[in-house]
Scaffold this motif. Structure first.
Motif, PDB file in Angstrom:
ATOM      1  N   ASN A 184       0.791  -1.112   0.055  1.00 22.97           N
ATOM      2  CA  ASN A 184       0.032  -0.020  -0.156  1.00 22.97           C
ATOM      3  C   ASN A 184       0.915   1.221   0.002  1.00 22.97           C
ATOM      4  O   ASN A 184       1.909   1.414   0.631  1.00 22.97           O
ATOM      5  CB  ASN A 184      -1.077  -0.064   1.314  1.00 22.97           C
ATOM      6  N   THR A 185       0.164   2.166  -0.825  1.00 25.35           N
ATOM      7  CA  THR A 185       1.223   3.565  -0.717  1.00 25.35           C
ATOM      8  C   THR A 185       0.577   4.254   0.789  1.00 25.35           C
ATOM      9  O   THR A 185      -0.268   4.065   1.177  1.00 25.35           O
ATOM     10  CB  THR A 185       0.289   4.481  -1.888  1.00 25.35           C
ATOM     11  N   SER A 186       1.361   5.387   1.030  1.00 19.54           N
ATOM     12  CA  SER A 186       1.059   6.138   2.184  1.00 19.54           C
ATOM     13  C   SER A 186      -0.198   6.939   2.004  1.00 19.54           C
ATOM     14  O   SER A 186      -0.968   6.828   3.026  1.00 19.54           O
ATOM     15  CB  SER A 186       2.295   7.177   2.178  1.00 19.54           C
ATOM     16  N   LYS A 187      -0.677   7.219   0.984  1.00 23.73           N
ATOM     17  CA  LYS A 187      -1.745   7.521   0.771  1.00 23.73           C
ATOM     18  C   LYS A 187      -3.119   6.685   1.056  1.00 23.73           C
ATOM     19  O   LYS A 187      -4.154   7.107   1.722  1.00 23.73           O
ATOM     20  CB  LYS A 187      -2.278   8.363  -0.536  1.00 23.73           C
ATOM     21  N   LYS A 188      -2.784   5.508   0.679  1.00 29.93           N
ATOM     22  CA  LYS A 188      -3.830   4.409   0.819  1.00 29.93           C
ATOM     23  C   LYS A 188      -3.616   4.125   2.405  1.00 29.93           C
ATOM     24  O   LYS A 188      -4.753   3.783   3.148  1.00 29.93           O
ATOM     25  CB  LYS A 188      -3.356   3.286   0.016  1.00 29.93           C
ATOM     26  N   ILE A 189      -2.778   4.039   2.988  1.00 27.26           N
ATOM     27  CA  ILE A 189      -2.439   3.654   4.334  1.00 27.26           C
ATOM     28  C   ILE A 189      -3.286   4.724   5.304  1.00 27.26           C
ATOM     29  O   ILE A 189      -3.938   4.574   6.166  1.00 27.26           O
ATOM     30  CB  ILE A 189      -1.023   3.581   4.877  1.00 27.26           C
ATOM     31  N   ALA A 190      -3.096   6.137   4.848  1.00 26.11           N
ATOM     32  CA  ALA A 190      -3.747   7.111   5.492  1.00 26.11           C
ATOM     33  C   ALA A 190      -5.244   6.722   5.423  1.00 26.11           C
ATOM     34  O   ALA A 190      -5.947   6.990   6.466  1.00 26.11           O
ATOM     35  CB  ALA A 190      -3.560   8.450   4.963  1.00 26.11           C
ATOM     36  N   GLU A 191      -5.594   6.549   4.337  1.00 26.23           N
ATOM     37  CA  GLU A 191      -7.097   6.075   4.105  1.00 26.23           C
ATOM     38  C   GLU A 191      -7.690   4.999   5.178  1.00 26.23           C
ATOM     39  O   GLU A 191      -8.524   5.204   5.804  1.00 26.23           O
ATOM     40  CB  GLU A 191      -7.634   6.172   2.716  1.00 26.23           C
ATOM     41  N   LEU A 192      -7.056   3.754   5.101  1.00 26.63           N
ATOM     42  CA  LEU A 192      -7.347   2.675   5.815  1.00 26.63           C
ATOM     43  C   LEU A 192      -7.359   3.063   7.477  1.00 26.63           C
ATOM     44  O   LEU A 192      -8.148   2.384   7.841  1.00 26.63           O
ATOM     45  CB  LEU A 192      -6.438   1.549   5.189  1.00 26.63           C
ATOM     46  N   LEU A 193      -6.277   3.877   7.697  1.00 27.57           N
ATOM     47  CA  LEU A 193      -6.092   4.208   9.137  1.00 27.57           C
ATOM     48  C   LEU A 193      -6.752   5.081   9.649  1.00 27.57           C
ATOM     49  O   LEU A 193      -6.635   5.518  10.868  1.00 27.57           O
ATOM     50  CB  LEU A 193      -4.591   3.816   9.520  1.00 27.57           C
ATOM     51  N   ASP A 194      -7.329   6.122   8.861  1.00 28.23           N
ATOM     52  CA  ASP A 194      -8.129   7.238   9.111  1.00 28.23           C
ATOM     53  C   ASP A 194      -7.244   8.187   9.768  1.00 28.23           C
ATOM     54  O   ASP A 194      -7.537   8.685  10.857  1.00 28.23           O
ATOM     55  CB  ASP A 194      -9.329   6.893  10.126  1.00 28.23           C
ATOM     56  N   MET A 195      -6.102   8.538   9.151  1.00 26.28           N
ATOM     57  CA  MET A 195      -5.010   9.349   9.588  1.00 26.28           C
ATOM     58  C   MET A 195      -4.662  10.374   8.448  1.00 26.28           C
ATOM     59  O   MET A 195      -4.867  10.134   7.303  1.00 26.28           O
ATOM     60  CB  MET A 195      -3.729   8.771  10.025  1.00 26.28           C
ATOM     61  N   SER A 196      -3.730  11.457   8.765  1.00 23.36           N
ATOM     62  CA  SER A 196      -3.492  12.107   7.591  1.00 23.36           C
ATOM     63  C   SER A 196      -2.272  11.432   6.829  1.00 23.36           C
ATOM     64  O   SER A 196      -1.684  10.573   7.399  1.00 23.36           O
ATOM     65  CB  SER A 196      -2.927  13.633   8.332  1.00 23.36           C
TER      66      SER A 196
ATOM     67  N   LYS B 146       0.513  12.963   6.249  1.00 21.58           N
ATOM     68  CA  LYS B 146       2.026  13.444   6.797  1.00 21.58           C
ATOM     69  C   LYS B 146       2.097  12.460   8.136  1.00 21.58           C
ATOM     70  O   LYS B 146       3.244  11.968   8.038  1.00 21.58           O
ATOM     71  CB  LYS B 146       1.669  14.768   7.519  1.00 21.58           C
ATOM     72  N   THR B 147       1.071  12.148   8.704  1.00 24.24           N
ATOM     73  CA  THR B 147       1.063  10.989   9.920  1.00 24.24           C
ATOM     74  C   THR B 147       1.634   9.628   9.310  1.00 24.24           C
ATOM     75  O   THR B 147       2.570   9.024   9.961  1.00 24.24           O
ATOM     76  CB  THR B 147      -0.129  10.722  10.652  1.00 24.24           C
ATOM     77  N   ALA B 148       1.093   9.358   8.175  1.00 27.77           N
ATOM     78  CA  ALA B 148       1.197   7.915   7.686  1.00 27.77           C
ATOM     79  C   ALA B 148       2.641   7.880   7.315  1.00 27.77           C
ATOM     80  O   ALA B 148       3.404   7.062   7.401  1.00 27.77           O
ATOM     81  CB  ALA B 148       0.118   7.422   6.397  1.00 27.77           C
ATOM     82  N   GLU B 149       3.041   9.109   6.612  1.00 28.96           N
ATOM     83  CA  GLU B 149       4.511   9.031   6.194  1.00 28.96           C
ATOM     84  C   GLU B 149       5.369   9.209   7.355  1.00 28.96           C
ATOM     85  O   GLU B 149       6.311   8.377   7.128  1.00 28.96           O
ATOM     86  CB  GLU B 149       4.642  10.234   5.265  1.00 28.96           C
ATOM     87  N   ASN B 150       5.235   9.661   8.444  1.00 34.79           N
ATOM     88  CA  ASN B 150       6.108   9.646   9.507  1.00 34.79           C
ATOM     89  C   ASN B 150       6.137   8.182  10.162  1.00 34.79           C
ATOM     90  O   ASN B 150       7.109   8.048  10.637  1.00 34.79           O
ATOM     91  CB  ASN B 150       5.402  10.484  10.794  1.00 34.79           C
ATOM     92  N   HIS B 151       4.846   7.776  10.148  1.00 31.35           N
ATOM     93  CA  HIS B 151       5.127   6.384  10.952  1.00 31.35           C
ATOM     94  C   HIS B 151       5.929   5.299   9.796  1.00 31.35           C
ATOM     95  O   HIS B 151       6.740   4.545  10.431  1.00 31.35           O
ATOM     96  CB  HIS B 151       3.618   5.763  10.744  1.00 31.35           C
TER      97      HIS B 151
END
Length: 210
Positions: free
Chosen positions: A164-176, A178-183
């Motif tokens: 998954n891309t950072s954008k998709k991860i952000a959607e799946l985990l309901d986060m921004s 930037k937060t997904a990329e930081n993780h």
């Protein structure tokens, strides 16, 4: 009192077989069946079962993410993971995420029924001497690539490993984003990898991929 169960597995034949085994016991009843993580959350919140029996690998949402979302919305949910994976990393990840039990799909029907009843009583059922499986040793835990990660980072780890891309991860985990990329960045640093390709190779060597 009958124990109500919601069952989640994306393999229809497996789900039907498990459902029949559960229904064969007079103390248990299957109130809902589903084939993906999104359905699992919806049914669990709507039907409020005593126990959720779920696979790890499901479409739309991984088991680890589903557990996190379920427990964040219904903290008293008792979850029994039914998986084909006997690797310590899987058991450790599910236990750390909040599951109450972990059982292999090769287990007998009697073992499954007993595990569901124990989890319904608030007990935990993980691989140990009582089940005839190997106990997770401290040394094995230290060797797990997941041991250095927080619960949220473990969720991101599995989603990155799934491609998954950072954008998709952000959607799946309901986060921004930037937060997904930081993780993702923190995970790379902790695991000493520099790309998703390296992370996927590490996950494969550790037996964390399908």
């Amino acid at each position: 009192m009958t124990i109500s169960v919601v069952l989640a597995d994306d393999h229809v034949l497996m789900r039907q077989g498990v459902s029949q085994m559960i229904e064969a016991d007079p103390d248990l009843t299957v109130v809902g069946e589903c084939g993906d993580g999104v359905e699992l959350i919806d049914q669990t919140l709507r039907l409020t079962p005593d126990v959720v029996v779920m696979d790890i690998s499901m479409p739309k949402m991984s088991g680890l993410v589903a557990i996190d979302k379920l427990l964040s919305q219904r903290p008293d949910t008792r979850i029994l993971v039914l998986s084909m994976h006997d690797e310590v990393e899987y058991v450790e990840a599910m236990q750390g995420a909040g599951a109450k039990g972990y059982l292999l799909k090769e287990s007998s029907g009697d073992e499954l029924i007993a595990a569901i009843k124990k989890v319904a009583q608030g007990k935990t059922v993980f691989p140990n001497a009582d089940t005839g499986q190997s106990e997770i040793s401290p040394a094995a835990r230290r060797l797990s690539p997941l041991s250095a990660l927080t619960r949220r980072e473990r969720e991101v780890f599995f989603l990155v490993a799934a491609g998954n891309t950072s954008k998709k991860i952000a959607e799946l985990l309901d986060m921004s984003l930037k937060t997904a990329e930081n993780h993702r960045s923190n995970i790379y640093k902790k695991l000493n990898v520099s790309s998703s390709a390296e992370l996927i190779r590490m996950a494969g060597k550790a037996g964390l991929l399908e």
